[in-house]
Design a protein around this motif. Sequence first.
Motif: not given
Length: 159
Positions: A40, A46, A64, A102
Amino acid sequence: MMADQMDRAAASQEDRGFKVRALGEIAIRCANLATMSDFYRNVIGLEPYARRPHGESEIHFFRIAEGFGGHTAVLALFPQDAPLLPHESVDRRGGALHHLALTVSWDEQANVCAWYDKLGQEYRVTDFAWTGWRGVFTRDPEGNTVELVAGAPHGPWQE
């Protein structure tokens, strides 16, 4: 029957006195916290937000987006064997996450594909003509589907 329930829910939205405004948090229990954190952070991009102790391990939080009303939208990665939190009355370790989405800009999706190509990260692109959205789908190291979604600049749902 389902349509009737949806009509009743839509009709009663005013009665609820609240409206969901944004994503607050996505939480995933991970068999390998380090591998998932790396994915991630380094593949999806992120930003690490915080690490908090949790039993004998920790929870990794990733930012996020700004979120709404002072709450930052985050991804929280929990160790698979983390103890239940006080608000978890039922053991949900065998959850049924379908996928997480996302948002990125429409113009950035080509960069997502190029990045995945560079990494050798498998993905697929799906257009959702009825909404004007397009998703770039991949899988994280534990098999969860991750979509980077964007709305067309002049899609049907643009105001």
